[in-house]
Design an enzyme around this catalytic site. Structure first.
Site, PDB file in Angstrom:
ATOM      1  N   LYS A 175       0.871  -1.178   0.000  1.00  0.00           N
ATOM      2  CA  LYS A 175       0.000   0.000   0.000  1.00  0.00           C
ATOM      3  C   LYS A 175       0.906   1.225   0.000  1.00  0.00           C
ATOM      4  O   LYS A 175       1.528   1.552   1.011  1.00  0.00           O
ATOM      5  CB  LYS A 175      -0.893   0.049   1.245  1.00  0.00           C
ATOM      6  N   VAL A 232       1.035   6.464  13.772  1.00  0.00           N
ATOM      7  CA  VAL A 232       0.493   5.332  13.010  1.00  0.00           C
ATOM      8  C   VAL A 232       1.276   4.061  13.335  1.00  0.00           C
ATOM      9  O   VAL A 232       0.709   2.984  13.537  1.00  0.00           O
ATOM     10  CB  VAL A 232       0.514   5.631  11.487  1.00  0.00           C
ATOM     11  N   GLU A 250       9.662   1.539  11.124  1.00  0.00           N
ATOM     12  CA  GLU A 250      10.631   2.643  11.011  1.00  0.00           C
ATOM     13  C   GLU A 250       9.839   3.916  11.189  1.00  0.00           C
ATOM     14  O   GLU A 250       9.018   4.267  10.344  1.00  0.00           O
ATOM     15  CB  GLU A 250      11.291   2.658   9.622  1.00  0.00           C
ATOM     16  N   CYS A 284      13.177  11.101   7.719  1.00  0.00           N
ATOM     17  CA  CYS A 284      13.260  10.630   9.112  1.00  0.00           C
ATOM     18  C   CYS A 284      14.641  10.945   9.646  1.00  0.00           C
ATOM     19  O   CYS A 284      14.847  11.067  10.844  1.00  0.00           O
ATOM     20  CB  CYS A 284      13.070   9.132   9.241  1.00  0.00           C
ATOM     21  N   GLU A 386       9.301  15.941  16.717  1.00  0.00           N
ATOM     22  CA  GLU A 386       9.672  15.840  15.313  1.00  0.00           C
ATOM     23  C   GLU A 386       8.811  16.813  14.507  1.00  0.00           C
ATOM     24  O   GLU A 386       7.603  16.896  14.721  1.00  0.00           O
ATOM     25  CB  GLU A 386       9.431  14.414  14.793  1.00  0.00           C
TER      26      GLU A 386
HETATM   27  C1  UN1 Z   1      14.099   8.471   5.380  1.00  0.00           C
HETATM   28  O1  UN1 Z   1      14.475   9.512   5.889  1.00  0.00           O
HETATM   29  O2  UN1 Z   1      12.923   8.114   5.507  1.00  0.00           O
HETATM   30  O3  UN1 Z   1      19.792   8.394   4.728  1.00  0.00           O
HETATM   31  C2  UN1 Z   1      15.005   7.618   4.581  1.00  0.00           C
HETATM   32  C3  UN1 Z   1      19.021   9.027   4.032  1.00  0.00           C
HETATM   33  C4  UN1 Z   1      18.337   8.339   2.877  1.00  0.00           C
HETATM   34  C5  UN1 Z   1      17.176   7.552   3.360  1.00  0.00           C
HETATM   35  C6  UN1 Z   1      16.272   8.331   4.255  1.00  0.00           C
HETATM   36  N1  UN1 Z   1      19.276   7.486   2.199  1.00  0.00           N
HETATM   37  O4  UN1 Z   1      18.772  10.201   4.263  1.00  0.00           O
END
Ligand code: UN1
Length: 496
Positions: A175, A232, A250, A284, A386
């Site tokens: 999804k 979530v 993650e 992230c 965040e």
């Molecule tokens: C993410 O931030 O969800 O290390 C992934 C990084 C990328 C991957 C980020 N190669 O910033």
């Protein structure tokens, strides 16, 4: 008229969805509808899982090196269509072309890495307690796996999950995020073209409630891999806990970069800008806290603010643009709300930015100025929360020890970075920082796929993506004992 796309179920493209359709607009120009997609429900999920279950019976028996050949061809096709995919991504979620090209490259890297795993998938061979007995371990596939992926890395993250799942012999129902379904649909076409049998990879578009939940709850789905928000992720975690399903989460981050007084400040400046404002801060791994040593704080902050103000914000398809829009109206609202918290509730010093850009070339999109707050301490909400947008919070530290303590003051533990020329401090930081990733003299973003990706504390649930360790998520171990003595040999009891 915008193009209509379909779900991929059992190798067929089906444009009908139980709940009608939804459209997706370009965040740099909301007049442009990028595509129209099925607003699916339980019916489509059930059909996709049934197709995946059927395909699994054959796919699990295809030798892994042969599966690897298909992955290799998929990698070759991603190379061939790199520019096209990058443009789709930029139109879907806004980040600049240089970055969407990098996103596709991450998918290519994963394809080739996992293709090679088709000739490894190592287990252990160990000595047994008896002369005429052998012991070894093999990886077994799980069956049908469900993938729920975010919009910030529209291709890279789906490939992080899909390729290892497939090489282990699983089949997939994915999804995609509703802001970026087209990238995943194009990826589905590429997998079919590469020779992946029908039903091994299925795409169902729609909302988390209408598609994500039934996918998680489906009794034939053996594992879920999710990347997305902490809220979530926690809900998915409790659902999977109840259902006893294997799960990789993650989630968020509040990643800090430390700039020590002995750092190369020119390099740290470039790193901070890239880490904080690359992808408009929507990673992230984004640098959302800067912890700077008191001795260089004033000078470094002055230069950083000047550079942030000079960033060219605009449509990501324009090669001159350095920072694109944020992904959607709701993303923009969430970020602006947190900026208000910084201004009003935390009463922070706003050093630059702080507003939406709404005039001229920005009038039709979801743009936010690169924003920097100064004087941030653990007393403030923005030190902890965040933001997932182009907002950097600066904290001053009086010593290396204090800086590391601040880094670890976080509910999350994804990425971290330290700029220093002192090798002793660098290794102390590597040892003491509580995070899944630590960079020395590089910003918090830019992970490569041959090392594990993921975080500690509130960021994840102990699993990792990328590298060979991701295979543990998508396979189960079987230990095999072959007794060729022709008699009963009792382990731990008989002495031959
Ligand atoms: C993410 O931030 O969800 O290390 C992934 C990084 C990328 C991957 C980020 N190669 O910033």
């Amino acid at each position: 008229m915008a193009k209509r796309f379909g779900n991929l179920i059992g190798g067929k493209w089906i444009t009908e969805g139980t709940h009608g359709t939804f459209e997706n607009r370009n965040p740099a120009n909301v007049d442009e509808v990028v595509g129209i997609y099925p607003k699916s429900g339980k019916r489509e999920v059930n059909a996709a899982v049934a197709a995946a279950k059927k395909a699994y019976e054959k796919w699990r028996l295809v030798p892994a090196p042969k599966r690897g050949e298909i992955l290799k061809r998929a990698g070759d096709l991603l190379v061939r269509h790199k520019e096209e995919l990058a443009k789709i991504e930029t139109r879907e979620m806004g980040k600049i072309l240089a970055e969407t090209r990098g996103d596709v490259q991450e998918g290519i890297d994963t394809a080739y890495y996992m293709a090679g795993e088709g000739r490894r998938l190592f287990g252990d061979t160990v000595p047994c307690e008896f002369t005429n007995k052998a012991g070894f371990s093999i990886r077994m596939p799980l069956g049908v796996v469900g993938l729920i992926t975010p919009w910030n890395f529209p291709l890279a993250i789906p490939t992080w999950k899909t390729f290892p799942a497939l090489i282990c012999g699983n089949t997939v129902v994915i999804k995609p995020a509703s802001d970026t379904p087209q990238t995943v649909i194009r990826f589905g076409e590429i997998l079919l073209e590469a020779g992946l049998p029908e039903g091994c990879f299925n795409v169902v578009t729609g909302s988390g409630r209408e598609v994500g939940t039934p996918l998680i709850e489906h009794p034939d789905v053996r594992a879920i891999s999710f990347t997305g928000s902490t809220d979530v992720g926690k809900e998915i975690g409790s659902l999977c806990g109840k259902l006893n399903k294997k799960l990789c989460l993650e989630m968020g981050g509040k990643n800090a970069m430390v700039v020590m007084d002995d750092a190369d400040l020119d390099m740290a400046l470039e790193g901070a800008l890239w880490g904080a404002f690359g992808t408009s801060g929507q990673r992230c791994t984004a640098t959302s806290r800067l912890i700077v040593h008191r001795r260089v704080a004033k000078e470094f902050t002055r230069r950083l603010v000047k550079a942030a103000k000079a960033l060219r914000v605009g449509n990501g398809l324009d090669p001159k643009t350095q920072m694109g829009p944020v992904a959607s109206r709701s993303a923009q609202k969430g970020i602006l709300d947190l900026i208000q918290v910084g201004k009003k509730e935390d009463k922070l010093e706003l050093l630059c930015g702080g507003k939406a850009l709404t005039k001229g070339k920005h009038a039709k999109g979801w743009f936010i100025e690169p924003t920097i707050f100064g004087g941030v301490t653990p007393k403030h909400r923005l030190f902890w929360e965040e933001i997932f947008g182009p907002v950097l919070c600066i904290t001053v530290a009086g010593s290396f020890e204090e800086a590391i303590e601040r880094v670890n003051q976080s509910h999350y533990g994804l990425s971290s970075s330290v700029y220093t020329r002192d090798v002793n401090r660098a290794f102390q930081a590597i040892r003491d920082i509580e995070a899944g990733i630590t960079y020395i003299n590089a910003p918090t973003i830019g992970a490569e796929i041959q090392l594990p990706f993921g975080g500690v504390k509130g960021t994840g649930n102990g699993h990792r993506e990328s590298s060979h360790v991701v295979l543990d998520m998508f396979s189960e171990w079987k230990s095999v004992y072959v007794d060729y003595s022709g008699k009963l040999q009792r382990a731990q009891i008989d002495t031959e």
